[in-house]
Design an enzyme around this catalytic site. Structure first.
Site, short mmCIF file in Angstrom:
data_model
loop_
_atom_site.label_atom_id
_atom_site.label_comp_id
_atom_site.label_asym_id
_atom_site.label_seq_id
_atom_site.Cartn_x
_atom_site.Cartn_y
_atom_site.Cartn_z
N GLY A 4 70.91 56.08 47.88
CA GLY A 4 72.20 55.14 47.50
C GLY A 4 71.80 53.83 48.07
O GLY A 4 72.04 52.94 47.28
N THR A 5 71.52 53.65 49.13
CA THR A 5 71.11 52.30 49.82
C THR A 5 69.78 51.41 48.72
O THR A 5 69.95 50.43 48.58
CB THR A 5 70.66 52.32 51.02
OG1 THR A 5 71.44 53.12 51.92
CG2 THR A 5 70.49 51.08 51.87
N THR A 24 76.33 59.86 48.36
CA THR A 24 75.77 59.06 47.41
C THR A 24 75.25 60.24 46.35
O THR A 24 75.41 61.17 46.46
CB THR A 24 74.30 58.61 48.02
OG1 THR A 24 73.54 59.90 48.93
CG2 THR A 24 74.51 57.44 49.07
N HIS A 63 63.52 59.23 54.55
CA HIS A 63 64.97 59.91 55.17
C HIS A 63 64.27 61.43 55.64
O HIS A 63 63.41 61.98 55.02
CB HIS A 63 66.05 60.03 53.97
CG HIS A 63 66.81 58.90 53.73
ND1 HIS A 63 66.34 57.67 52.92
CD2 HIS A 63 67.87 58.23 54.35
CE1 HIS A 63 67.39 56.90 52.96
NE2 HIS A 63 68.23 57.08 54.00
N LYS A 117 68.01 65.78 52.89
CA LYS A 117 68.45 64.61 51.81
C LYS A 117 68.19 65.03 50.55
O LYS A 117 67.37 65.65 49.96
CB LYS A 117 68.14 63.26 51.83
CG LYS A 117 68.65 62.40 51.21
CD LYS A 117 68.47 60.84 51.68
CE LYS A 117 69.47 59.88 50.57
NZ LYS A 117 70.77 60.05 50.43
N ALA A 156 80.77 52.74 49.85
CA ALA A 156 79.73 51.88 50.28
C ALA A 156 78.44 52.94 50.17
O ALA A 156 78.32 54.09 50.66
CB ALA A 156 80.02 51.37 51.65
N SER A 157 77.40 52.35 49.67
CA SER A 157 76.20 53.37 49.68
C SER A 157 75.57 53.41 51.26
O SER A 157 74.87 54.30 51.34
CB SER A 157 75.16 52.63 48.62
OG SER A 157 74.81 51.60 49.16
N1 LIG Z 1 77.19 55.75 52.72
C1 LIG Z 1 76.43 55.96 54.08
O1 LIG Z 1 76.53 55.15 55.12
C2 LIG Z 1 75.91 57.04 54.48
C3 LIG Z 1 75.83 58.09 53.37
N2 LIG Z 1 75.33 59.39 53.75
C4 LIG Z 1 75.71 60.43 52.41
O2 LIG Z 1 76.67 61.10 52.85
C5 LIG Z 1 76.31 62.51 52.47
C6 LIG Z 1 76.55 63.45 53.47
O3 LIG Z 1 75.65 63.23 54.27
P1 LIG Z 1 75.55 64.24 55.72
O4 LIG Z 1 77.02 64.53 56.40
O5 LIG Z 1 74.17 63.95 56.53
O6 LIG Z 1 75.19 65.74 54.87
P2 LIG Z 1 75.57 67.30 55.50
O7 LIG Z 1 74.81 68.02 54.47
O8 LIG Z 1 75.04 67.18 56.91
O9 LIG Z 1 77.12 67.38 55.21
C7 LIG Z 1 77.48 67.60 53.96
C8 LIG Z 1 78.85 68.64 54.37
O10 LIG Z 1 79.56 68.66 52.99
C9 LIG Z 1 79.90 70.08 53.11
N3 LIG Z 1 80.36 70.31 51.64
C10 LIG Z 1 79.75 71.11 50.60
N4 LIG Z 1 80.38 71.35 49.62
C11 LIG Z 1 81.66 70.96 50.10
C12 LIG Z 1 83.00 71.12 49.35
N5 LIG Z 1 83.07 71.58 47.88
N6 LIG Z 1 84.10 70.26 49.88
C13 LIG Z 1 83.94 70.16 51.37
N7 LIG Z 1 82.84 69.97 51.99
C14 LIG Z 1 81.88 70.25 51.09
C15 LIG Z 1 78.64 70.94 53.51
O11 LIG Z 1 79.15 72.30 53.97
C16 LIG Z 1 78.40 70.11 54.47
O12 LIG Z 1 79.17 70.26 55.81
C17 LIG Z 1 75.17 62.46 51.72
O13 LIG Z 1 75.28 62.17 50.30
C18 LIG Z 1 74.40 61.31 52.38
O14 LIG Z 1 73.50 60.90 51.27
C19 LIG Z 1 74.78 59.52 54.82
C20 LIG Z 1 74.74 58.75 55.67
C21 LIG Z 1 75.43 57.48 55.69
O1 LIG Z 2 71.42 60.95 53.26
C1 LIG Z 2 71.31 60.12 54.08
O2 LIG Z 2 71.03 60.67 55.47
C2 LIG Z 2 71.70 58.71 54.03
N1 LIG Z 2 71.99 58.37 53.00
C3 LIG Z 2 72.70 57.10 52.67
C4 LIG Z 2 71.89 56.59 51.36
O3 LIG Z 2 71.61 57.62 50.35
O4 LIG Z 2 71.32 55.57 51.18
C5 LIG Z 2 72.52 56.21 53.57
C6 LIG Z 2 71.63 56.28 54.59
O5 LIG Z 2 70.50 55.74 54.28
C7 LIG Z 2 71.37 57.81 55.32
#
Ligand SMILES: NC(=O)C1=CN([C@@H]2O[C@H](COP(=O)(O)OP(=O)(O)OC[C@H]3O[C@@H](n4cnc5c(N)ncnc54)[C@H](O)[C@@H]3O)[C@@H](O)[C@H]2O)C=CC1
Ligand SMILES: O=C(O)C1=N[C@H](C(=O)O)C[C@H](O)C1
Length: 237
Positions: free
Chosen positions: A144-145, A77, A134, A138, A99-100
């Site tokens: 994003g949601t 997001t 959250h 974060k 998808a957000s």
């Molecule tokens: N659309 C959805 O359903 C959901 C979206 N999200 C979003 O997904 C994203 C990630 O969430 P998490 O896994 O919880 O975060 P996290 O912080 O646990 O993981 C992020 C990873 O990206 C890595 N990273 C940083 N720079 C990088 C680069 N240049 N190249 C490759 N990897 C790199 C980090 O080292 C870390 O391992 C956030 O933006 C969050 O808002 C999270 C959950 C659900």
């Molecule tokens: O950062 C998260 O954890 C999440 N990010 C997504 C968002 O920004 O909406 C989806 C979910 O809420 C978890």
């Protein structure tokens, strides 16, 4: 299916587990310390890459995956100001699914939000605001949601034309309160308030499993398709 993971953090780890359980092969895992792997034969052999990283690097990762000829499913997001560039890239032969929020429950909640907003368009005595909670790690706010929910409110309630986070809203604005506490996976609430009552709808994620399962199913859906894809293409409601 051969899957590459871009981002091996909280989401990357759960996606790996679910993808393997569903019979997929993980051919490449790219995180911050091995960006050169975008050029590896292993990465290029992937049918699809699933990208969950951080807002500042996501778009560059999409560009690198496109250059390697690998379709991308991303849930990162906080990068949406670059959406026109990515949609344009999809007109030129690339494939991208965003998808957000990938969870089935949140997408049902999106449908409910639109339906309720359509009713509330006719009842100006109700004001609408939102809250999202959250975990403290974060990086982006609002979520994003929450941005998707607010966009759907604006599309359906004529008296609301924009959203604002962390400030007192004007009459035409939807106020969003973004709370960061503990390890909360994600709670989103849309609140309608009149002089006499309030109506709230809430989605409360119990873990990240729903997001991760949705992302793997989206990768399965993306395999063999071209262009810009969304949950609406996949879920058809
Ligand atoms: N659309 C959805 O359903 C959901 C979206 N999200 C979003 O997904 C994203 C990630 O969430 P998490 O896994 O919880 O975060 P996290 O912080 O646990 O993981 C992020 C990873 O990206 C890595 N990273 C940083 N720079 C990088 C680069 N240049 N190249 C490759 N990897 C790199 C980090 O080292 C870390 O391992 C956030 O933006 C969050 O808002 C999270 C959950 C659900
Ligand atoms: O950062 C998260 O954890 C999440 N990010 C997504 C968002 O920004 O909406 C989806 C979910 O809420 C978890």
């Amino acid at each position: 299916m051969k899957i590459a993971l871009i981002g091996y953090g909280k989401m990357g780890h759960i996606i790996e587990k679910i993808a393997r359980k569903r019979g997929h092969e993980i051919v490449s895992i790219i995180d911050i310390n091995n960006p050169e792997d975008f050029e590896s034969e292993a990465f290029k052999s992937a049918d699809v890459a699933i990208e969950f990283t951080v807002p500042a690097v996501a778009v560059n990762n999409y560009r690198k995956a496109f250059a390697a000829g690998v379709p991308v499913v991303s849930g990162t997001t906080g990068w949406l100001e670059h959406l026109p560039e990515i949609k344009e890239a999809c007109k030129n032969g690339n494939t991208f699914f965003y998808a957000s929020n990938f969870s089935l429950g949140v997408n049902i909640f999106f449908a409910l939000n639109k339906y309720l907003a359509g009713i509330m368009d006719g009842f100006p005595e109700y004001d609408v605001r939102m809250e999202e909670v959250h975990h403290i790690h974060k990086l982006d706010a609002p979520s994003g949601t929450a941005i998707t929910l607010a966009g759907d409110l604006i599309d359906n309630i004529k008296r609301k034309t924009s959203w604002i986070v962390g400030k007192e809203p004007e009459k035409n604005e939807i106020g969003i309160k973004a709370i960061r506490e503990g390890e909360v996976p994600g709670i989103h609430t849309v609140i309608y308030e009149s002089e006499v009552d309030s109506i709230r709808i809430t989605h409360d994620a119990k873990s990240r499993e729903g997001f991760a399962l949705g992302a793997v199913i989206a990768a399965e859906f993306t395999h063999g398709k071209k262009g810009f894809l969304t949950m609406q293409d996949m879920l058809k409601f």
